[in-house]
Design a protein around this motif. Structure first.
Motif, PDB file in Angstrom:
ATOM      1  N   PRO A 133       0.829  -1.215   0.000  1.00 35.90           N
ATOM      2  CA  PRO A 133       0.000   0.000   0.000  1.00 35.90           C
ATOM      3  C   PRO A 133       0.862   1.263   0.000  1.00 35.90           C
ATOM      4  O   PRO A 133       0.630   2.187  -0.766  1.00 35.90           O
ATOM      5  N   GLN A 134       1.916   1.249   0.862  1.00 35.12           N
ATOM      6  CA  GLN A 134       2.771   2.426   0.972  1.00 35.12           C
ATOM      7  C   GLN A 134       4.136   2.036   1.539  1.00 35.12           C
ATOM      8  O   GLN A 134       4.216   1.257   2.485  1.00 35.12           O
ATOM      9  N   LEU A 135       5.184   2.576   0.958  1.00 35.28           N
ATOM     10  CA  LEU A 135       6.523   2.486   1.518  1.00 35.28           C
ATOM     11  C   LEU A 135       6.730   3.768   2.306  1.00 35.28           C
ATOM     12  O   LEU A 135       6.668   4.866   1.733  1.00 35.28           O
ATOM     13  N   GLY A 146       3.000   0.821  -5.560  1.00 39.25           N
ATOM     14  CA  GLY A 146       2.321   1.476  -4.447  1.00 39.25           C
ATOM     15  C   GLY A 146       2.841   2.892  -4.324  1.00 39.25           C
ATOM     16  O   GLY A 146       3.565   3.386  -5.198  1.00 39.25           O
ATOM     17  N   ASP A 147       2.493   3.542  -3.228  1.00 32.29           N
ATOM     18  CA  ASP A 147       2.935   4.911  -2.971  1.00 32.29           C
ATOM     19  C   ASP A 147       4.171   4.912  -2.080  1.00 32.29           C
ATOM     20  O   ASP A 147       4.446   3.952  -1.357  1.00 32.29           O
ATOM     21  N   VAL A 148       4.898   6.035  -2.109  1.00 32.25           N
ATOM     22  CA  VAL A 148       6.042   6.248  -1.221  1.00 32.25           C
ATOM     23  C   VAL A 148       5.747   7.506  -0.409  1.00 32.25           C
ATOM     24  O   VAL A 148       5.393   8.545  -0.976  1.00 32.25           O
ATOM     25  N   GLU A 165       5.431   7.011 -11.798  1.00 31.38           N
ATOM     26  CA  GLU A 165       4.266   6.999 -12.680  1.00 31.38           C
ATOM     27  C   GLU A 165       3.113   7.835 -12.136  1.00 31.38           C
ATOM     28  O   GLU A 165       2.258   8.280 -12.892  1.00 31.38           O
ATOM     29  N   GLY A 166       3.079   8.050 -10.835  1.00 30.06           N
ATOM     30  CA  GLY A 166       2.039   8.860 -10.212  1.00 30.06           C
ATOM     31  C   GLY A 166       2.499  10.303 -10.071  1.00 30.06           C
ATOM     32  O   GLY A 166       3.367  10.785 -10.803  1.00 30.06           O
ATOM     33  N   GLU A 167       1.927  10.985  -9.096  1.00 28.42           N
ATOM     34  CA  GLU A 167       2.260  12.384  -8.818  1.00 28.42           C
ATOM     35  C   GLU A 167       3.352  12.485  -7.758  1.00 28.42           C
ATOM     36  O   GLU A 167       3.505  11.603  -6.923  1.00 28.42           O
ATOM     37  N   THR A 168       4.094  13.590  -7.788  1.00 31.05           N
ATOM     38  CA  THR A 168       5.055  13.919  -6.731  1.00 31.05           C
ATOM     39  C   THR A 168       4.536  15.158  -6.057  1.00 31.05           C
ATOM     40  O   THR A 168       4.234  16.152  -6.725  1.00 31.05           O
ATOM     41  N   SER A 169       4.425  15.121  -4.718  1.00 29.69           N
ATOM     42  CA  SER A 169       3.853  16.252  -3.997  1.00 29.69           C
ATOM     43  C   SER A 169       4.446  16.369  -2.597  1.00 29.69           C
ATOM     44  O   SER A 169       5.139  15.470  -2.124  1.00 29.69           O
TER      45      SER A 169
END
Length: 174
Positions: free
Chosen positions: A111-113, A129-131, A168-172
């Motif tokens: 799910p998340q790192l 997953g998300d970081v 591949e996703g967003e950076t925020s």
């Protein structure tokens, strides 16, 4: 014949010297065991243990792994487990040949790192997953991919990071 006996004695002494020493896997530093060896993770439980503050400086999955819970990388470690080296931690999601060329890459589905170890390098392979970054110096190596978002807990953490790989996703920033 004497040469073979001499060679056998030298090899035996070398083997005993290499295996000798203390019974622990590292040294004691302010109440935390510091382990100098790599930690190979064959399953989700092994990956969680390797990533903990009692884990090792380098975490090496042995295959694709799917975790149902977040993977939290925490603790302070040094390059090669040597306290005289820089603070550094690595997830090596790949195998390599003798010339250090990447041979196989693994997918870690999570799910998340959650990055709490300073200077964590995620190299090779894919994090599906998300970081979430809560530490300085996060590196997404050029050989790595994150399929989800990379979220920084602060602008300082973002400024100290290096995203050389593919996100591949967003950076925020939160």
């Amino acid at each position: 014949m004497k040469f073979k006996l001499f060679l056998a004695m030298i090899l035996t002494v070398g083997l005993l010297a290499a295996c000798g020493g203390s019974d622990d896997n590292g040294t004691e530093e302010e109440g935390t065991d510091v382990v100098t060896a790599a930690s190979f993770a064959a399953d989700a439980e092994g990956l969680h243990a390797a990533a903990s503050e009692n884990g090792t400086w380098i975490i090496i999955p042995e295959s694709d792994l799917t975790l149902s819970e977040d993977l939290v990388v925490t603790g302070t470690f040094h390059n090669s487990g040597d306290e005289s080296e820089d603070v550094y931690r690595k997830i090596a999601a790949y195998t390599q040949d003798d010339d250090r060329n990447i041979v196989d890459q693994w997918v870690i589905t999570v799910p998340q790192l959650v990055v709490q170890s300073e200077n964590l390098n995620f190299q090779g392979g894919t994090l599906d997953g998300d970081v979430y970054v809560e530490a300085d110096g996060f590196l997404l190596h050029a050989t790595a991919t994150v399929t989800g978002d990379v979220i920084f807990a602060s602008e300082e953490f973002e400024a100290s990071a290096s995203l050389e790989g593919t996100v591949e996703g967003e950076t925020s920033v939160e």
